[in-house]
Design a protein around this motif. Structure first.
Motif, PDB file in Angstrom:
ATOM      1  N   GLU A  74       3.485  -9.255  -8.087  1.00  0.00           N
ATOM      2  CA  GLU A  74       3.794  -8.609  -6.816  1.00  0.00           C
ATOM      3  C   GLU A  74       4.265  -9.622  -5.772  1.00  0.00           C
ATOM      4  OE1 GLU A  74       2.022  -5.130  -3.879  1.00  0.00           O
ATOM      5  OE2 GLU A  74       0.627  -6.251  -5.137  1.00  0.00           O
ATOM      6  N   ILE A  75       3.743 -10.844  -5.810  1.00  0.00           N
ATOM      7  CA  ILE A  75       4.252 -11.887  -4.921  1.00  0.00           C
ATOM      8  C   ILE A  75       5.767 -12.009  -5.065  1.00  0.00           C
ATOM      9  CG2 ILE A  75       4.357 -14.389  -4.543  1.00  0.00           C
ATOM     10  CD1 ILE A  75       1.408 -14.534  -5.316  1.00  0.00           C
ATOM     11  N   GLU A  76       6.220 -12.050  -6.315  1.00  0.00           N
ATOM     12  CA  GLU A  76       7.651 -12.207  -6.588  1.00  0.00           C
ATOM     13  C   GLU A  76       8.428 -10.960  -6.192  1.00  0.00           C
ATOM     14  OE1 GLU A  76       7.828 -13.293 -10.689  1.00  0.00           O
ATOM     15  OE2 GLU A  76       6.660 -15.132 -10.398  1.00  0.00           O
ATOM     16  N   ALA A  77       7.859  -9.790  -6.460  1.00  0.00           N
ATOM     17  CA  ALA A  77       8.546  -8.545  -6.121  1.00  0.00           C
ATOM     18  C   ALA A  77       8.720  -8.379  -4.614  1.00  0.00           C
ATOM     19  CB  ALA A  77       7.771  -7.350  -6.690  1.00  0.00           C
ATOM     20  N   LEU A  78       7.719  -8.818  -3.850  1.00  0.00           N
ATOM     21  CA  LEU A  78       7.775  -8.705  -2.393  1.00  0.00           C
ATOM     22  C   LEU A  78       8.462  -9.903  -1.743  1.00  0.00           C
ATOM     23  CD1 LEU A  78       4.149  -7.404  -1.681  1.00  0.00           C
ATOM     24  CD2 LEU A  78       6.272  -6.073  -1.622  1.00  0.00           C
ATOM     25  N   ASP A  79       8.764 -10.911  -2.550  1.00  0.00           N
ATOM     26  CA  ASP A  79       9.389 -12.133  -2.053  1.00  0.00           C
ATOM     27  C   ASP A  79       8.535 -12.815  -0.990  1.00  0.00           C
ATOM     28  OD1 ASP A  79      11.383 -14.054  -2.174  1.00  0.00           O
ATOM     29  OD2 ASP A  79      12.538 -13.153  -0.539  1.00  0.00           O
ATOM     30  N   TRP A  80       7.207 -12.807  -1.202  1.00  0.00           N
ATOM     31  CA  TRP A  80       6.315 -13.547  -0.311  1.00  0.00           C
ATOM     32  C   TRP A  80       6.556 -15.043  -0.510  1.00  0.00           C
ATOM     33  CZ3 TRP A  80       0.575 -11.595   0.187  1.00  0.00           C
ATOM     34  CH2 TRP A  80       0.570 -10.328   0.821  1.00  0.00           C
ATOM     35  N   PRO A  81       6.527 -15.835   0.562  1.00  0.00           N
ATOM     36  CA  PRO A  81       6.781 -17.284   0.450  1.00  0.00           C
ATOM     37  C   PRO A  81       5.546 -18.078   0.027  1.00  0.00           C
ATOM     38  CG  PRO A  81       6.472 -16.710   2.744  1.00  0.00           C
ATOM     39  CD  PRO A  81       6.404 -15.401   1.976  1.00  0.00           C
ATOM     40  N   VAL A  82       4.831 -17.590  -0.968  1.00  0.00           N
ATOM     41  CA  VAL A  82       3.582 -18.224  -1.387  1.00  0.00           C
ATOM     42  C   VAL A  82       3.855 -19.598  -2.006  1.00  0.00           C
ATOM     43  CG1 VAL A  82       1.655 -18.062  -3.023  1.00  0.00           C
ATOM     44  CG2 VAL A  82       2.321 -16.071  -1.670  1.00  0.00           C
ATOM     45  N   GLU A  83       3.103 -20.569  -1.567  1.00  0.00           N
ATOM     46  CA  GLU A  83       3.181 -21.919  -2.107  1.00  0.00           C
ATOM     47  C   GLU A  83       1.951 -22.293  -2.921  1.00  0.00           C
ATOM     48  OE1 GLU A  83       3.563 -24.249   1.409  1.00  0.00           O
ATOM     49  OE2 GLU A  83       5.582 -23.496   1.902  1.00  0.00           O
ATOM     50  N   GLU A  84       0.837 -21.600  -2.650  1.00  0.00           N
ATOM     51  CA  GLU A  84      -0.453 -22.016  -3.206  1.00  0.00           C
ATOM     52  C   GLU A  84      -1.257 -20.810  -3.674  1.00  0.00           C
ATOM     53  OE1 GLU A  84      -3.721 -24.977  -1.396  1.00  0.00           O
ATOM     54  OE2 GLU A  84      -3.537 -23.102  -0.270  1.00  0.00           O
ATOM     55  N   ILE A  85      -1.812 -20.940  -4.860  1.00  0.00           N
ATOM     56  CA  ILE A  85      -2.809 -19.994  -5.362  1.00  0.00           C
ATOM     57  C   ILE A  85      -4.154 -20.706  -5.288  1.00  0.00           C
ATOM     58  CG2 ILE A  85      -3.629 -18.684  -7.360  1.00  0.00           C
ATOM     59  CD1 ILE A  85      -1.020 -17.614  -6.135  1.00  0.00           C
ATOM     60  N   GLU A 280     -13.989  -3.112   7.091  1.00  0.00           N
ATOM     61  CA  GLU A 280     -12.824  -2.932   7.957  1.00  0.00           C
ATOM     62  C   GLU A 280     -11.738  -3.978   7.704  1.00  0.00           C
ATOM     63  OE1 GLU A 280     -15.927  -5.090  10.604  1.00  0.00           O
ATOM     64  OE2 GLU A 280     -15.863  -3.766   8.845  1.00  0.00           O
ATOM     65  N   PHE A 281     -12.064  -5.028   6.947  1.00  0.00           N
ATOM     66  CA  PHE A 281     -11.068  -6.040   6.624  1.00  0.00           C
ATOM     67  C   PHE A 281     -10.506  -5.867   5.214  1.00  0.00           C
ATOM     68  CE2 PHE A 281     -13.254  -7.796  10.237  1.00  0.00           C
ATOM     69  CZ  PHE A 281     -12.225  -8.368  10.971  1.00  0.00           C
ATOM     70  N   GLU A 282     -10.846  -4.761   4.555  1.00  0.00           N
ATOM     71  CA  GLU A 282     -10.242  -4.424   3.273  1.00  0.00           C
ATOM     72  C   GLU A 282      -8.954  -3.661   3.535  1.00  0.00           C
ATOM     73  OE1 GLU A 282     -11.430  -1.815  -0.648  1.00  0.00           O
ATOM     74  OE2 GLU A 282     -12.916  -3.205   0.171  1.00  0.00           O
ATOM     75  N   MET A 283      -7.843  -4.124   2.947  1.00  0.00           N
ATOM     76  CA  MET A 283      -6.532  -3.633   3.335  1.00  0.00           C
ATOM     77  C   MET A 283      -5.867  -2.758   2.289  1.00  0.00           C
ATOM     78  SD  MET A 283      -5.133  -7.054   5.271  1.00  0.00           S
ATOM     79  CE  MET A 283      -4.089  -6.118   6.401  1.00  0.00           C
ATOM     80  N   GLY A 284      -6.507  -2.557   1.150  1.00  0.00           N
ATOM     81  CA  GLY A 284      -5.918  -1.753   0.087  1.00  0.00           C
ATOM     82  C   GLY A 284      -6.005  -2.480  -1.236  1.00  0.00           C
ATOM     83  N   GLN A 285      -5.340  -1.945  -2.244  1.00  0.00           N
ATOM     84  CA  GLN A 285      -5.394  -2.544  -3.571  1.00  0.00           C
ATOM     85  C   GLN A 285      -4.151  -3.356  -3.916  1.00  0.00           C
ATOM     86  OE1 GLN A 285      -6.176   0.841  -6.132  1.00  0.00           O
ATOM     87  NE2 GLN A 285      -8.384   0.741  -5.746  1.00  0.00           N
ATOM     88  N   THR A 286      -3.148  -3.330  -3.048  1.00  0.00           N
ATOM     89  CA  THR A 286      -1.903  -4.030  -3.329  1.00  0.00           C
ATOM     90  C   THR A 286      -1.560  -4.989  -2.200  1.00  0.00           C
ATOM     91  OG1 THR A 286      -0.467  -2.421  -2.212  1.00  0.00           O
ATOM     92  CG2 THR A 286      -1.063  -1.964  -4.520  1.00  0.00           C
ATOM     93  N   LEU A 287      -0.693  -5.947  -2.517  1.00  0.00           N
ATOM     94  CA  LEU A 287      -0.239  -6.880  -1.496  1.00  0.00           C
ATOM     95  C   LEU A 287       0.639  -6.185  -0.465  1.00  0.00           C
ATOM     96  CD1 LEU A 287       0.610 -10.094  -3.569  1.00  0.00           C
ATOM     97  CD2 LEU A 287      -1.562  -9.408  -2.522  1.00  0.00           C
ATOM     98  N   ARG A 288       1.395  -5.180  -0.886  1.00  0.00           N
ATOM     99  CA  ARG A 288       2.219  -4.456   0.082  1.00  0.00           C
ATOM    100  C   ARG A 288       1.348  -3.810   1.153  1.00  0.00           C
ATOM    101  NH1 ARG A 288       7.284  -2.911   0.469  1.00  0.00           N
ATOM    102  NH2 ARG A 288       7.820  -3.466  -1.683  1.00  0.00           N
ATOM    103  N   GLU A 289       0.239  -3.210   0.755  1.00  0.00           N
ATOM    104  CA  GLU A 289      -0.672  -2.617   1.737  1.00  0.00           C
ATOM    105  C   GLU A 289      -1.252  -3.688   2.659  1.00  0.00           C
ATOM    106  OE1 GLU A 289      -3.019   1.008  -0.205  1.00  0.00           O
ATOM    107  OE2 GLU A 289      -2.862  -0.712  -1.583  1.00  0.00           O
ATOM    108  N   ALA A 290      -1.398  -4.884   2.123  1.00  0.00           N
ATOM    109  CA  ALA A 290      -2.032  -5.973   2.876  1.00  0.00           C
ATOM    110  C   ALA A 290      -1.074  -6.670   3.833  1.00  0.00           C
ATOM    111  CB  ALA A 290      -2.638  -6.991   1.906  1.00  0.00           C
ATOM    112  N   GLU A 291       0.130  -6.155   3.981  1.00  0.00           N
ATOM    113  CA  GLU A 291       1.073  -6.737   4.928  1.00  0.00           C
ATOM    114  C   GLU A 291       0.806  -6.288   6.360  1.00  0.00           C
ATOM    115  OE1 GLU A 291       5.060  -7.527   2.219  1.00  0.00           O
ATOM    116  OE2 GLU A 291       4.807  -5.551   3.155  1.00  0.00           O
ATOM    117  N   ALA A 292      -0.140  -5.375   6.552  1.00  0.00           N
ATOM    118  CA  ALA A 292      -0.448  -4.866   7.894  1.00  0.00           C
ATOM    119  C   ALA A 292      -1.051  -5.958   8.770  1.00  0.00           C
ATOM    120  CB  ALA A 292      -1.414  -3.683   7.788  1.00  0.00           C
TER     121      ALA A 292
END
Length: 314
Positions: A74-85, A280-292
């Motif tokens: 999903e990182i790749e699909a959303l094109d997030w600029p992740v450098e570190e896991i 209240e800091f749980e944003m969903g099950q996907t990274l897309r949901e966590a973009e809020a």
């Protein structure tokens, strides 16, 4: 006419402070680190562990490689600029799939950070063999950051139990002897000045020939204490200018954390590594949901991240 303005407690309303001012929020401006919590089980119980890890606490279950990999996709699909896991726990080396998960991140080209106490779970033969293989293949793309509460053995053992200091030193010596890149995370529980703390760690590193920079905030991280009993101010939009800080500097502007709650069917994505139990800091099950955007509606947001200026990443 009756005043209908609600009476609020601090950190009780997602949008308003107790004074009725607009609560500050942080946008995900650049997702550079994706954290995976490997589970809250740990081989030791520390006095001030923010996530209450212990040999009994399994509120966050072991994450599996099969559950982790879709987030890398999903990182790749959303094109997030992740450098570190990055991996945290609990103690990550208790997770039976930790070597596989570390390699999953490295194989995608990411730098990988593992937080560990460098004690017996890391020193098991199977784990050592896996780490040596990863070191040979990926070199300094892998960093192990050692949790080391204080450079003084007595104070360190006050937090972690008698003998913990010596066991961790032995683990760090093994990492040193095999050429691993190390960092360290210390605590400021005892009120040492930053200068004294860094000088103390510099002496420790010199004594053992550990190749860690004591004066780099990225390589020797000094965490402010997270005491929920201490009164802290709420953060409003006006605070950024008053404090001369930017919301882009706060950890949730550049990271998210994946956890697997005990009994849950699927992992969830959280805004922050520090608030694993705050729903209240749980944003969903996907990274897309966590973009809020993240509302700074917790005292840790104020004390640790905004006022303390801390970050969990290297």
């Amino acid at each position: 006419m009756n005043d209908q303005t609600p009476v609020l407690e601090k950190f009780s309303h997602p949008d308003l402070t107790a004074k009725g001012e607009a609560r500050a929020s942080v946008a995900l401006t650049g997702a550079k680190t994706l954290w995976f919590n490997t589970g809250t089980l740990c081989n030791i119980t520390c006095v001030n562990c923010y996530i209450e890890s212990s040999p009994e606490n399994d509120r966050l279950a072991y994450l599996t490689a099969a559950e982790m990999v879709p987030y890398l996709d999903e990182i790749e699909a959303l094109d997030w600029p992740v450098e570190e896991i990055a991996f945290t726990g609990g103690e990550p080396f208790l997770n039976p799939e930790i070597i596989t998960m570390i390699e999953a991140g490295l194989a995608r080209g990411y730098a990988v950070l593992v937080l560990t106490n460098a004690m017996k779970p890391m020193m098991r033969a199977r784990v050592q063999d896996g780490l040596l293989r990863l070191r040979e293949r990926y070199g300094d793309k892998l960093t192990l950051r050692i949790s080391f509460d204080h450079f003084d053995s007595k104070r360190h053992d006050e937090e972690r139990g008698a003998g913990a200091y010596d066991i961790t030193i032995k683990g760090m010596q093994w990492l040193r002897d095999h050429g691993f890149r190390m960092a360290l995370a210390g605590r400021t529980v005892w009120g040492d000045s930053e200068g004294d703390s860094r000088a103390g760690y510099a002496a420790l590193y010199a004594r053992h020939d550990f190749k860690i920079d004591a004066y780099s905030p990225a390589m020797t991280v000094l965490f402010p204490e997270m005491d929920e009993r201490v009164e802290v101010p709420e953060i409003t939009n006006a605070c950024w200018g008053i404090l001369n800080k930017s919301p882009n500097d706060v950890m949730c502007a550049s990271s998210r954390m994946v956890v697997k709650r005990k009994g849950a069917e699927k992992p969830a994505v959280l805004a922050c590594t520090l608030l694993a139990y705050s729903e209240e800091f749980e944003m969903g099950q996907t990274l897309r949901e966590a973009e809020a955007d993240v509302k700074l509606n917790h005292r840790h947001c104020a004390k640790f991240c905004v006022l303390g200026g801390a970050s969990c990443s290297v």
